[in-house]
Design a protein around this motif. Structure first.
Motif, PDB file in Angstrom:
ATOM      1  N   UNK A 119       0.863  -1.197   0.000  1.00 41.63           N
ATOM      2  CA  UNK A 119       0.000   0.000   0.000  1.00 41.63           C
ATOM      3  C   UNK A 119       0.893   1.240   0.000  1.00 41.63           C
ATOM      4  N   UNK A 120       2.057   1.110   0.677  1.00 46.69           N
ATOM      5  CA  UNK A 120       2.951   2.265   0.820  1.00 46.69           C
ATOM      6  C   UNK A 120       3.858   2.458  -0.388  1.00 46.69           C
ATOM      7  N   UNK A 121       4.188   1.378  -1.074  1.00 43.25           N
ATOM      8  CA  UNK A 121       5.198   1.496  -2.120  1.00 43.25           C
ATOM      9  C   UNK A 121       4.814   0.713  -3.371  1.00 43.25           C
ATOM     10  N   UNK A 122       4.875   1.394  -4.507  1.00 44.09           N
ATOM     11  CA  UNK A 122       4.555   0.705  -5.759  1.00 44.09           C
ATOM     12  C   UNK A 122       5.786  -0.022  -6.289  1.00 44.09           C
ATOM     13  N   UNK A 123       6.938   0.221  -5.657  1.00 40.98           N
ATOM     14  CA  UNK A 123       8.169  -0.407  -6.179  1.00 40.98           C
ATOM     15  C   UNK A 123       8.594  -1.625  -5.352  1.00 40.98           C
ATOM     16  N   UNK A 292       5.058   1.776   6.110  1.00 43.45           N
ATOM     17  CA  UNK A 292       3.799   2.427   5.705  1.00 43.45           C
ATOM     18  C   UNK A 292       3.470   3.654   6.559  1.00 43.45           C
ATOM     19  N   UNK A 293       2.645   4.543   6.003  1.00 41.21           N
ATOM     20  CA  UNK A 293       2.154   5.687   6.773  1.00 41.21           C
ATOM     21  C   UNK A 293       1.458   5.182   8.025  1.00 41.21           C
ATOM     22  N   UNK A 294       1.412   6.073   9.014  1.00 42.42           N
ATOM     23  CA  UNK A 294       0.849   5.720  10.321  1.00 42.42           C
ATOM     24  C   UNK A 294      -0.496   4.993  10.231  1.00 42.42           C
ATOM     25  N   UNK A 295      -1.391   5.480   9.365  1.00 42.09           N
ATOM     26  CA  UNK A 295      -2.744   4.884   9.294  1.00 42.09           C
ATOM     27  C   UNK A 295      -2.727   3.462   8.745  1.00 42.09           C
ATOM     28  N   UNK A 296      -1.605   3.054   8.108  1.00 41.22           N
ATOM     29  CA  UNK A 296      -1.489   1.676   7.621  1.00 41.22           C
ATOM     30  C   UNK A 296      -0.549   0.844   8.499  1.00 41.22           C
ATOM     31  N   UNK A 297       0.085   1.510   9.501  1.00 45.88           N
ATOM     32  CA  UNK A 297       0.958   0.805  10.457  1.00 45.88           C
ATOM     33  C   UNK A 297       0.129   0.214  11.583  1.00 45.88           C
TER      34      UNK A 297
END
Ligand code: KG4
Ligand code: ZN
Length: 339
Positions: A119-123, A292-297
């Motif tokens: 979710x955080x990184x497309x790579x 990931x950003x806080x909301x996905x951590x």
């Protein structure tokens, strides 16, 4: 395809709408009823989920501009977690799915964290190392694909988040202790006091935090029998925090080296820790670190919906799916072996 995802394994009631790998909404309602007890009370948690689940789901749908009839599936966390809490989410999902005549996709919470790096990184690319570090889990995984991963090492006693929460409680800081300690530690010296780092050898991937808890208790009784003076809090918090995060950094980087991979994902509530993030990014410049950003951590439903969509894209997935699933408070997944 639009998927509604629901997460209620512990003390966050969360819902999200995910469409083609994109998170359209991510609503997280954190229960505060537990703060005064210094830990999550299971019975209180399930009752609080019951009170909020309907409005959290409604908000997630509204924020995504999604009508109920547009949904093609409902994903829900079924393990591990508190049984009563899991049941609230699972039964809500089943009821709604029955009404809409769409499938329910049962998802494992740890697997949700494991793949949240996408979710955080497309790579982000397979294979990668994932450190899942939360209030209930501290494990390093080698992740080869969405269906293939193995545990390289776990905690043999307390989880890192538990170490934060319990030592914070000893200091009278309240619950959850991790974010509170993180904040106070910013102005402290992490090397002022020396607390033990267990299993600190260079090649161990096993964690242990119960000794740290005892060491902090003995230290506080001996050094500050009449209570900790206000001005000592930053150095104490910074030093405890360092003893918790140092093994996380050292062992994660060792796992990356041992498995010859280029990507490290850090997920779970403790990955929100500012010092952990800063040190990892400073000390591992040659590899890709994905936090990931806080909301996905923290516990969230977006990671549940994201993984469900991946699973649904696998051929014959529906034929293999058990629709009469139940919740399980402890399992990761029977098919995954621990190394
Ligand atoms: O993933 P999570 O939201 O729920 C579980 O599955 O356990 O993680 C919650 C844990 C708690 O122990 C909390 O104290 C810790 O994550 N935590 C932190 C921080 N934010 C949350 N620990 C250290 N520093 C933080 N900033
Ligand atoms: Zn979690």
């Amino acid at each position: 395809m639009k998927i509604l995802a629901i997460e209620s394994s512990c003390d966050e009631t969360a819902a999200s709408v995910v469409e083609n790998g994109k998170v359209c909404s991510n609503i997280i309602f954190s229960q505060t009823e537990h703060n005064k007890y210094g830990g999550v009370i299971p019975e209180i948690a399930s009752r609080a989920h019951l009170r909020s689940i309907s409005s959290v789901v409604t908000e997630a749908l509204a924020k995504a501009g999604c009508d109920l009839n547009e949904l093609q599936a409902i994903a829900v966390t079924v393990a591990p977690g508190l049984s009563g809490s899991l049941l609230v989410g699972a039964n809500f999902a089943k009821g709604l799915a029955l009404r809409l005549n769409i499938p329910v996709i049962p998802i494992n919470h740890i697997e949700g964290h494991l793949f949240s790096g996408f979710i955080a990184s497309s790579t982000l690319e397979f294979p990668f190392i994932s450190l899942v570090v939360s209030g209930g889990h501290t494990s390093l995984f080698y992740v080869n694909s969405f269906s293939e991963y193995s545990i390289l090492g776990s905690t043999r006693d307390d989880a890192a988040g538990e170490a934060f929460d319990k030592t914070a409680k000893m200091l009278g800081l309240g619950y959850p202790g991790g974010p509170l300690m993180d904040k106070i530690a910013v102005s402290g010296n992490p090397n002022y006091y020396q607390f033990p780092r267990a299993l600190n050898s260079n090649d161990s991937l096993v964690f242990s935090y119960s000794g740290l808890k005892t060491s902090v208790r003995v230290f506080l009784q001996k050094e500050f029998p009449n209570g900790v003076p206000e001005d000592k809090f930053p150095d104490i918090c910074a030093s405890i925090q360092e003893a918790i995060i140092e093994p996380l950094i050292k062992k994660s980087l060792y796992a990356v080296k041992k498995c010859s991979v280029n990507h490290l994902v850090v997920a779970g509530g403790v990955s929100a820790n500012s010092r952990l993030r800063k040190r990892l990014l400073n000390e591992a410049k040659k590899i890709h670190i994905i936090i990931p950003d806080l909301e996905y951590c923290i516990d969230n439903a977006a990671m549940i919906g994201f993984l469900a969509e991946k699973k649904m894209s696998v051929k014959d997935f529906y034929q293999n799916m058990e629709l009469n699933f139940t919740v399980n408070s402890s399992s990761l997944r029977a098919s995954k072996k621990e190394n």
